[in-house]
Enzyme design. Structure first.
Site, short mmCIF file in Angstrom:
data_model
loop_
_atom_site.label_atom_id
_atom_site.label_comp_id
_atom_site.label_asym_id
_atom_site.label_seq_id
_atom_site.Cartn_x
_atom_site.Cartn_y
_atom_site.Cartn_z
N SER A 1 0.82 -1.20 0.00
CA SER A 1 0.00 0.00 0.00
C SER A 1 0.86 1.26 0.00
O SER A 1 1.88 1.34 0.68
CB SER A 1 -0.91 0.00 1.22
OG SER A 1 -1.68 1.19 1.28
N LYS B 1 -3.66 2.02 -2.37
CA LYS B 1 -3.35 3.24 -1.61
C LYS B 1 -4.28 3.33 -0.41
O LYS B 1 -5.47 3.03 -0.50
CB LYS B 1 -3.54 4.44 -2.53
CG LYS B 1 -3.38 5.78 -1.84
CD LYS B 1 -3.65 6.92 -2.79
CE LYS B 1 -2.44 7.19 -3.66
NZ LYS B 1 -1.31 7.75 -2.89
N LEU C 1 -1.11 10.14 3.69
CA LEU C 1 -2.26 9.33 3.26
C LEU C 1 -3.19 10.07 2.31
O LEU C 1 -4.42 10.01 2.42
CB LEU C 1 -3.03 8.83 4.49
CG LEU C 1 -2.24 7.89 5.41
CD1 LEU C 1 -2.96 7.68 6.73
CD2 LEU C 1 -2.00 6.56 4.73
N ASN D 1 -6.63 -1.14 1.90
CA ASN D 1 -5.92 -0.65 3.07
C ASN D 1 -6.73 0.50 3.66
O ASN D 1 -7.00 1.49 2.97
CB ASN D 1 -4.51 -0.19 2.67
CG ASN D 1 -3.71 0.32 3.85
OD1 ASN D 1 -3.94 1.41 4.36
ND2 ASN D 1 -2.73 -0.47 4.28
N CYS E 1 -1.79 5.08 12.53
CA CYS E 1 -2.38 6.42 12.47
C CYS E 1 -2.68 6.95 13.87
O CYS E 1 -3.00 6.18 14.77
CB CYS E 1 -3.66 6.38 11.65
SG CYS E 1 -3.44 5.67 10.02
N THR F 1 6.47 1.58 8.41
CA THR F 1 7.72 2.34 8.40
C THR F 1 8.21 2.71 9.80
O THR F 1 7.44 2.83 10.75
CB THR F 1 7.55 3.64 7.59
OG1 THR F 1 6.45 4.38 8.14
CG2 THR F 1 7.30 3.34 6.13
N GLY G 1 12.55 0.98 2.74
CA GLY G 1 13.64 0.62 1.85
C GLY G 1 14.59 -0.37 2.50
O GLY G 1 14.40 -0.81 3.65
N GLY H 1 9.47 -4.86 4.15
CA GLY H 1 10.51 -3.99 4.68
C GLY H 1 11.77 -4.12 3.87
O GLY H 1 12.64 -4.94 4.16
#
Length: 303
Positions: free
Chosen positions: A21, A45, A73, A99, A129, A192, A216, A242
């Site tokens: 996502s 997304k 977002l 998502n 969130c 993340t 990344g 990840g």
């Protein structure tokens, strides 16, 4: 060729590679380059009840072996997705994962209710969130809040529910267990890591929102460790992510206990990353004499 197919929460996937996502839009742009039906799935997304414009620029910063994002977002809202994007996606013969995000439990529940009668195959709940009713603390930080929101959304959901876990916690296995105990059908990890980027010449933050999410290859060792730890604690499927860039990266997550994987940031540097990872995972299995990729799951040898 190895058999890459699997069943994830009752949904049949051609292979374990899912577009993550926030890195794949709704798939239209990538479908101009290759047939996205070759993928195991697409996590679209992040969707909210109402359209969101996201954060002001700058929203992206390059880092060594990764990137920081604070896009915020940005999305057209769930109703627009259902009307304009979902019908097209459902023609592509690929598992569609919606998502969902929100600012309170009630918004997440409403999202599940709105998506319930649609053809979406799976829900992925982003709990990184901030909860406006709890002073801005993310839903996914405390096991008790993970349990509460998972239980509420699971009760409203018609599709299997995947809970996406944040790594910004003391012990991610506690939250994995809380999600499982509340009824989650699977967990995806990791979201993340929180970071900042500094412009030393201007002596100020680079991102307008100050902090952003690091993704990344730089996060891959952390993600592998968290998947490995969580796989020892939960019995529900884990979707690992990840920093996956190659088929061997995907295999590493599966060895650590992930049943499927998500490819995210690599899509920005190589738009053909997902189909390439699928091919390379097949090559790895062939070289290892593995007939079915699911044979890899949780077989990592410890020293």
């Amino acid at each position: 060729m190895a058999d890459l197919s699997l069943e994830l929460c009752g949904v049949r996937l051609k292979n374990p590679v899912i577009a993550a996502s926030g890195t794949f839009g709704f798939g239209r742009e990538f479908d101009e380059l290759y047939d996205i039906s070759a993928l195991g799935g697409i996590s679209v997304k992040g969707l909210s009840l109402k359209p969101r414009t996201g954060n002001p620029p700058s929203r992206i910063a390059e880092t060594p072996s990764g990137m920081l994002n604070s896009v915020g977002l940005q999305n057209p809202g769930v109703e627009s997705f259902i009307e304009h994007d979902l019908p097209w996606l459902l023609q592509k013969d690929v598992a569609v994962i919606a998502n969902i995000t929100g600012t309170c439990v009630e918004e997440y529940v409403k999202m599940a209710e709105v998506l319930a009668p649609t053809g979406v195959h799976l829900l992925e709940m982003n709990i990184s969130c901030p909860n406006v009713h709890e002073g801005g603390v993310a839903f996914g930080v405390k096991p008790e809040s993970v349990y509460a929101i998972t239980k509420a959304v699971k009760a409203a959901a018609r599709q299997p529910l995947i809970v996406k876990l944040t790594p910004n916690v003391a012990d991610i296995t506690e939250n994995a267990l809380a999600a499982q105990e509340a009824g989650a059908d699977a967990i995806s990890m990791i979201n993340t890591l929180t970071g900042i980027a500094v412009d030393v010449q201007k002596r100020r933050m680079i991102l307008a929102n100050n902090t952003g999410g690091l993704s990344g290859p730089a996060v891959r060792p952390v993600a592998l460790r968290m998947v490995w730890q969580s796989a020892k604690k939960v019995s529900i499927p884990i979707i690992g992510m990840g920093g996956i860039e190659t088929g061997e990266d995907a295999a590493a997550f599966m060895l650590c206990g992930a049943k499927a994987v998500m490819v995210g940031t690599a899509n920005f540097t190589d738009p053909f990353a997902c189909p390439r990872v699928i091919r390379e995972l097949n090559d790895y299995c062939d070289a290892q004499g593995v007939g079915n990729a699911q044979e890899l799951v949780g077989t990592l040898k410890e020293n």
